[in-house]
Scaffold this motif. Structure first.
Motif, PDB file in Angstrom:
ATOM      1  N   LYS A 195     -25.820  47.780  32.357  1.00  0.00           N
ATOM      2  CA  LYS A 195     -25.848  46.380  31.434  1.00  0.00           C
ATOM      3  C   LYS A 195     -25.104  45.419  32.142  1.00  0.00           C
ATOM      4  O   LYS A 195     -24.045  45.495  32.956  1.00  0.00           O
ATOM      5  N   ARG A 196     -25.724  44.136  31.963  1.00  0.00           N
ATOM      6  CA  ARG A 196     -24.776  43.111  32.275  1.00  0.00           C
ATOM      7  C   ARG A 196     -23.925  42.238  31.340  1.00  0.00           C
ATOM      8  O   ARG A 196     -24.291  42.142  30.268  1.00  0.00           O
ATOM      9  N   TYR A 336     -23.267  57.127  33.776  1.00  0.00           N
ATOM     10  CA  TYR A 336     -24.563  56.389  34.184  1.00  0.00           C
ATOM     11  C   TYR A 336     -24.928  56.678  35.655  1.00  0.00           C
ATOM     12  O   TYR A 336     -23.773  56.437  36.391  1.00  0.00           O
TER      13      TYR A 336
END
Ligand code: WTA
Length: 648
Positions: A195-196, A336
């Motif tokens: 995710k950014r 992740y």
């Protein structure tokens, strides 16, 4: 069998290779507290001084005056100690291994390369007019440029203030304003778990807030290539830095010149900017890193913290680099792309020393032993834990499953204020007891006191204080020395009060029981209940709010909020969501409430003080032992809160 009965004795092979065995620990510890001047004068020689100190310490814990100085007439430079002095012997050794969020991305940077890049970075800062004593705020992803920026500041005597990249624009703005920062260094976006996070946009937002006019320039590292808005004060890092010379002399700094500011939460008010200084901090970070992790040349060392916290400062950057170590920096999150990632990183880079937080261990443990099957972890030699009390079950799992039963596990107790590890085993010297941080480091004199400040002897429980100064101690609160004295030295006159409760067993081992003040520790992140409360009451629907911690299987503590709404406002699940978003936006996602309970009234004394003890018990579902509620202004509110408690 009681918890204390379980002991993991020092293994002979560990003791044989260790810097310090049992006898040596005892001898060194004794010297460190009985002849501190001699002890620290000798230890200080492990740093490279431009001018060696002749005055070792002048420290005063009050009550009239609190003044802490170490090596005050010495001169040195932190970047020089972390880089230049290693070039001859280990210029081509890897200093930083960077592992990206995406498992296909990694990078190795040698001491020579790091030295050149930091020097260029420092010259770039100079071009922007940054010099000795100027404050630079860093709001960065976990990328090598974060460490480079810290070192570049130290090279020219600028003071860095790293703000965790998960904090909101408001939280960032408050820290920029409080420290009067001239420069902000950030990136376009950070990348965590795929995710950014829009760091640059958050900085833009922050700089619209009051008090941030002090900022002249925003330096932006291109990390993801995501779109950013560009204004007149913005500069690309690569455009400024790439063209700089890699020759930048390291400034000779006084040992007591400020090195960095780091904000942390207390029980009252806004976050405090702890001021750490140059000589004592560096020596203490380096020594603790070397002895507690028993670091030897060639070891690959990984601390999973973020550079936004003190653990990242002392044990990703300064301690390891001062020791010429290879330190691994991980951009992502341990879950992740899969829950096996941590073990896979260990295998990929042949990590020998793994330093992480109990919350990460418990999160893995919840998936069962099989979660580690994707890696062998045969390279591991030592494990470490930090940030919160580690429960014996998590300790044993960390030791047995992650470490395959082969690695000593050092549970390290310390704080942002202490600069480095204070209570922890030394692997070759200390028998381990799961759940105990064991014994003090050299020079550290812990004591337990009762609520009146009387020192308690023997096996007992009390409030943890430290009786005398150690070199890594924070010297002040930025711009507010009075608050420093008030917060740490006024509860028990003449002693540093840690805010933690603690038990000492018959072997003299320390067992930290958690905060005794209104500070929460959520997944190892420190937060003030007052900060969350003041955020909530700023919402138009809220009349009053009280925040407490409650036991949480993975996070250690969860955030439990009691909210009294203004007249005419109807409680609803929608409103709970709104308030949750409100706090996330105000402080950051780490402050997300776990539980919100509507409270028509809060338990208060007749003088109007909220009885948090009662709220904590209700939140923990321990309503049998509520104690005396007769002193409450309105005892019936308690029955209502119990009936409607939200944590079932
Ligand atoms: C808690 C993090 C028990 C403690 C380095 C302390 C711990 C606060 C441990 C400081 C540990 C940290 N065992 N509790 N090994 N390590 N704590 O400033 O309550 O983020 O006061 O520093 O974390 O948190 P801080």
């Amino acid at each position: 069998m009681s918890e204390d009965a379980k002991v993991h004795p020092v293994k002979p092979d560990v003791a044989a290779r260790a810097w310090v065995d049992r006898e040596r620990y005892q001898a060194m510890y004794q010297q460190s507290v009985e002849a501190p001047e001699d002890f620290w004068a000798e230890q200080a020689q492990s740093l490279d001084w431009f001018k060696a100190p002749s005055v070792i310490r002048s420290t005063d814990f009050g009550p009239e005056n609190v003044d802490v100085r170490w090596f005050e007439d010495g001169q040195l430079n932190v970047a020089h100690n972390c880089l230049d002095r290693h070039l001859e012997e280990r210029g081509d050794q890897v200093a930083i291994i960077w592992e990206g969020d995406d498992p296909s991305e990694s990078q190795s940077i040698t001491y020579r390369e790091l030295h050149a890049r930091v020097s260029q970075f420092a010259n770039g800062l100079k071009e922007l007019g940054v010099g000795r004593g100027d404050v630079v705020t860093l709001y960065m992803p976990m990328i090598p440029e974060a460490a480079m920026a810290m070192l570049a500041c130290t090279r020219i005597g600028a003071v860095h203030s790293v703000v965790f990249g998960g904090f909101s624009p408001d939280a960032l703005a408050g820290r920029i304003a409080d420290s009067s920062s001239r420069i902000v260094i950030t990136a376009d976006e950070s990348l965590r778990g795929g995710k950014r996070v829009p760091l640059k946009e958050n900085v833009d937002d922050a700089l619209e807030r009051d008090g941030t006019d002090c900022v002249d320039h925003v330096l932006v590292v291109r990390r993801t290539g995501g779109d950013v808005h560009w204004g007149s004060r913005d500069l690309w890092f690569h455009e400024l830095v790439d063209r700089q010379s890699s020759d930048c002399p390291a400034e000779a700094m006084g040992a007591e010149d400020p090195l960095f500011i780091l904000y942390t939460s207390g029980s009252t008010g806004t976050p405090k900017g702890l001021k750490h200084t140059t000589g004592g901090y560096l020596l203490y970070a380096a020594m603790t890193h070397r002895y507690v992790f028993d670091y030897h040349d060639g070891d690959i060392y990984w601390c999973t913290a973020d550079v936004g916290w003190v653990t990242g400062h002392s044990y990703i950057v300064y301690g390891p680099l001062a020791n010429g170590a290879t330190t691994l920096m991980f951009e992502g999150v341990p879950s992740y792309p899969t829950h096996g990632r941590m073990g896979e990183i260990v295998d990929k880079h042949q990590v020998n020393i793994l330093y992480t937080a109990p919350t990460a261990v418990r999160a893995l443990m919840a998936h069962g032993d099989g979660v580690m099957d994707s890696s062998s972890r045969d390279s591991l030699r030592l494990l470490g834990s930090v940030g919160e009390p580690i429960n014996p079950e998590a300790w044993e799992w960390f030791h047995r499953v992650i470490g395959k039963g082969n690695c000593p596990l050092v549970d390290t107790w310390w704080q942002t204020e202490t600069g480095g590890i204070m209570i922890a085993p030394l692997p070759g010297a200390t028998d381990l007891k799961p759940g105990s941080a064991t014994l003090p480091f050299f020079g550290v004199q812990p004591a337990l006191v009762d609520n009146e400040g009387n020192i308690l002897e023997g096996a007992t429980e009390g409030n943890l204080v430290i009786l005398d100064s150690w070199p890594g101690q924070a010297r002040s609160i930025w711009g507010n020395h009075e608050r420093y004295v008030q917060t740490y030295f006024s509860t028990y006159a003449g002693m540093y009060f840690t805010g933690d409760g603690c038990r000492r067993d018959e072997d003299g081992y320390y067992w930290i029981t958690g905060r005794v003040d209104d500070v929460l520790n959520v997944s190892g992140h420190r937060m003030g209940t007052a900060e969350i409360e003041s955020s909530l009451v700023a919402h138009e629907a809220v009349a009053e709010a009280a925040v407490v911690g409650y036991p949480h299987d993975i996070k250690g503590q969860g955030i439990y909020i009691y909210v009294t709404l203004n007249d005419g406002i109807e409680p609803s699940d929608e409103l709970k969501k709104t308030l949750t978003q409100w706090v996330r936006k105000d402080i950051g996602p780490i402050a997300s409430p776990d539980v919100i309970q509507w409270a028509p009234g809060l338990p208060k004394t007749r003088s109007g003080k909220i009885m948090r003890r009662i709220l904590r018990k209700i939140a923990a579902n321990e309503t049998d032992g509520l104690g005396d509620t007769s002193t409450l202004a309105d005892p019936t509110v308690v029955d209502d809160l119990i009936e409607h408690r939200a944590n079932r």
